[in-house]
Design a protein around this motif. Sequence first.
Motif, mmCIF file in Angstrom:
data_model
loop_
_atom_site.group_PDB
_atom_site.id
_atom_site.type_symbol
_atom_site.label_atom_id
_atom_site.label_comp_id
_atom_site.label_asym_id
_atom_site.label_seq_id
_atom_site.Cartn_x
_atom_site.Cartn_y
_atom_site.Cartn_z
ATOM 1 N N THR A 186 -19.701 -11.388 44.973
ATOM 2 C CA THR A 186 -19.955 -12.388 43.943
ATOM 3 C C THR A 186 -18.693 -13.195 43.698
ATOM 4 N N GLY A 187 -17.707 -12.604 44.287
ATOM 5 C CA GLY A 187 -16.351 -13.548 43.931
ATOM 6 C C GLY A 187 -15.311 -12.965 45.075
ATOM 7 N N ARG A 188 -14.313 -13.947 45.469
ATOM 8 C CA ARG A 188 -13.433 -13.569 46.209
ATOM 9 C C ARG A 188 -12.121 -14.294 45.799
ATOM 10 N N GLU A 189 -10.688 -13.844 45.843
ATOM 11 C CA GLU A 189 -9.668 -14.370 45.458
ATOM 12 C C GLU A 189 -8.535 -13.659 46.474
ATOM 13 N N GLU A 190 -7.650 -14.545 46.737
ATOM 14 C CA GLU A 190 -6.376 -14.142 47.186
ATOM 15 C C GLU A 190 -5.573 -13.038 46.207
ATOM 16 N N PHE A 191 -5.578 -11.663 46.688
ATOM 17 C CA PHE A 191 -5.006 -10.826 45.696
ATOM 18 C C PHE A 191 -3.455 -10.701 45.947
ATOM 19 N N ALA A 192 -2.784 -10.894 47.152
ATOM 20 C CA ALA A 192 -1.455 -10.885 47.372
ATOM 21 C C ALA A 192 -1.283 -11.104 48.679
ATOM 22 N N ARG A 193 0.064 -11.701 49.103
ATOM 23 C CA ARG A 193 0.316 -12.398 50.470
ATOM 24 C C ARG A 193 1.635 -11.777 50.683
ATOM 25 N N VAL A 194 1.558 -11.148 51.938
ATOM 26 C CA VAL A 194 2.821 -10.578 52.633
ATOM 27 C C VAL A 194 3.744 -11.620 53.411
ATOM 28 N N THR A 195 4.859 -12.062 52.760
ATOM 29 C CA THR A 195 5.623 -13.060 53.288
ATOM 30 C C THR A 195 7.010 -12.487 53.781
ATOM 31 N N ALA A 196 7.454 -11.466 53.489
ATOM 32 C CA ALA A 196 8.684 -11.036 54.008
ATOM 33 C C ALA A 196 8.539 -10.467 55.252
ATOM 34 N N GLY A 197 7.880 -10.856 56.257
ATOM 35 C CA GLY A 197 7.443 -10.211 57.538
ATOM 36 C C GLY A 197 6.702 -9.119 57.795
ATOM 37 N N GLY A 198 5.909 -9.043 58.713
ATOM 38 C CA GLY A 198 5.186 -7.807 58.813
ATOM 39 C C GLY A 198 3.633 -8.288 58.448
ATOM 40 N N SER A 199 2.490 -7.603 58.620
ATOM 41 C CA SER A 199 1.081 -7.715 58.153
ATOM 42 C C SER A 199 0.455 -6.597 57.460
ATOM 43 N N PRO A 200 -0.197 -6.787 56.475
ATOM 44 C CA PRO A 200 -1.027 -5.847 55.594
ATOM 45 C C PRO A 200 -1.799 -5.130 56.711
ATOM 46 N N ASP A 201 -1.682 -3.771 56.561
ATOM 47 C CA ASP A 201 -2.679 -2.994 57.382
ATOM 48 C C ASP A 201 -3.566 -2.089 56.510
ATOM 49 N N GLY A 202 -3.651 -0.770 56.860
ATOM 50 C CA GLY A 202 -4.430 0.296 56.127
ATOM 51 C C GLY A 202 -4.076 0.191 54.566
ATOM 52 N N MET A 203 -5.086 0.638 53.804
ATOM 53 C CA MET A 203 -4.689 0.425 52.070
ATOM 54 C C MET A 203 -5.481 1.457 51.568
ATOM 55 N N THR A 204 -4.999 1.880 50.403
ATOM 56 C CA THR A 204 -5.835 2.670 49.604
ATOM 57 C C THR A 204 -5.414 2.456 48.115
ATOM 58 N N VAL A 205 -6.185 2.809 47.029
ATOM 59 C CA VAL A 205 -6.296 2.533 45.709
ATOM 60 C C VAL A 205 -5.912 3.940 45.113
ATOM 61 N N ASP A 206 -4.904 3.833 44.081
ATOM 62 C CA ASP A 206 -4.613 5.171 43.442
ATOM 63 C C ASP A 206 -5.521 5.463 42.087
ATOM 64 N N ASP A 207 -5.361 6.358 41.626
ATOM 65 C CA ASP A 207 -6.132 6.668 40.108
ATOM 66 C C ASP A 207 -5.828 5.886 39.107
ATOM 67 N N THR A 208 -4.735 5.009 38.949
ATOM 68 C CA THR A 208 -4.416 4.124 38.081
ATOM 69 C C THR A 208 -4.716 2.723 38.531
#
Length: 290
Positions: A186-208
């Motif tokens: 229902t909505g989409r936004e840019e959360f973060a952008r990796v700018t210092a080289g490299g690419s975002p790959d696998g992710m996980t969200v912690d309990d906080t």
Amino acid sequence: MNRHESPADIWADGDHELGEGARWVDGRLIYVDILAGRLLEVVEDGRRTPRELLRLDVPLGAVAPVYGRPGHWIAAAGTGIALLTPDGRPEWLARPEEHSPVPTRMNDGVCDPHGRFWAGSMPYDGTLGAGSLYRTDPDGSVHRVLDGMTIVNGPAFAADGDLLYVADSAAGVIHRCTLDRDGNPTGREEFARVTAGGSPDGMTVDDTGRLWVAVWGHGVVHRYRPDGTLDATIPLPTPQPTSVCLVPEGGRLLITTARHGLTGATGVAGAVLAVTVDATAPAARAFGAP
């Protein structure tokens, strides 16, 4: 921003070409070696030796356990989504990338807290906009949710399952989507952008609510606050981390890595690394769980 000082150590030795999809399932680490089509486990038995559970004759992007069926998995594999028996026999639910304009395979995937399986796809040749994100509902139906991305990675969910994080690795962007009760954005936004080289790959969200991201090509893990601020960087001894898994009991971040495309001495590339952290996350959710 903090630089994490705890060193990364080898947690499980391995020479995987493209280790990925690290998940904590029933007290053990489950992950894949994508291009080899292998599903592996590592048990905390003192030796921590990877053991092959099954092997497919197509790339295996990621799996999730199936609720109430020990040894069965739902998988992002080849050009689609399949249910796997303990012997590796696939029952295909759908192959949405089978007839794509350019050769395309499934990539990373995970179950959300509502028991739905989400998986992305990617073109082999990097054709811009050829990747998509799919959702598989507990009834086995497969739906294209997002398109127009290239290398779709991540997906990761906040605890209530109503916030989806997904990376377009080729663009270096992590998107955050709000979802309705049926799993439609229902909505989409840019959360973060990796700018210092490299690419975002696998992710996980912690309990906080913090997002942990493996940064392919830059040899680090990034940690982001819920507002998108980068608040920690964890350096690694190899350039290609692929996915991250927080152990539910706390204290450890496990990181799969790859030697794909590297030349010469590759060091610890292909091993599973561990870093001491002050964070926890739930074990992998199961497909079809109520």
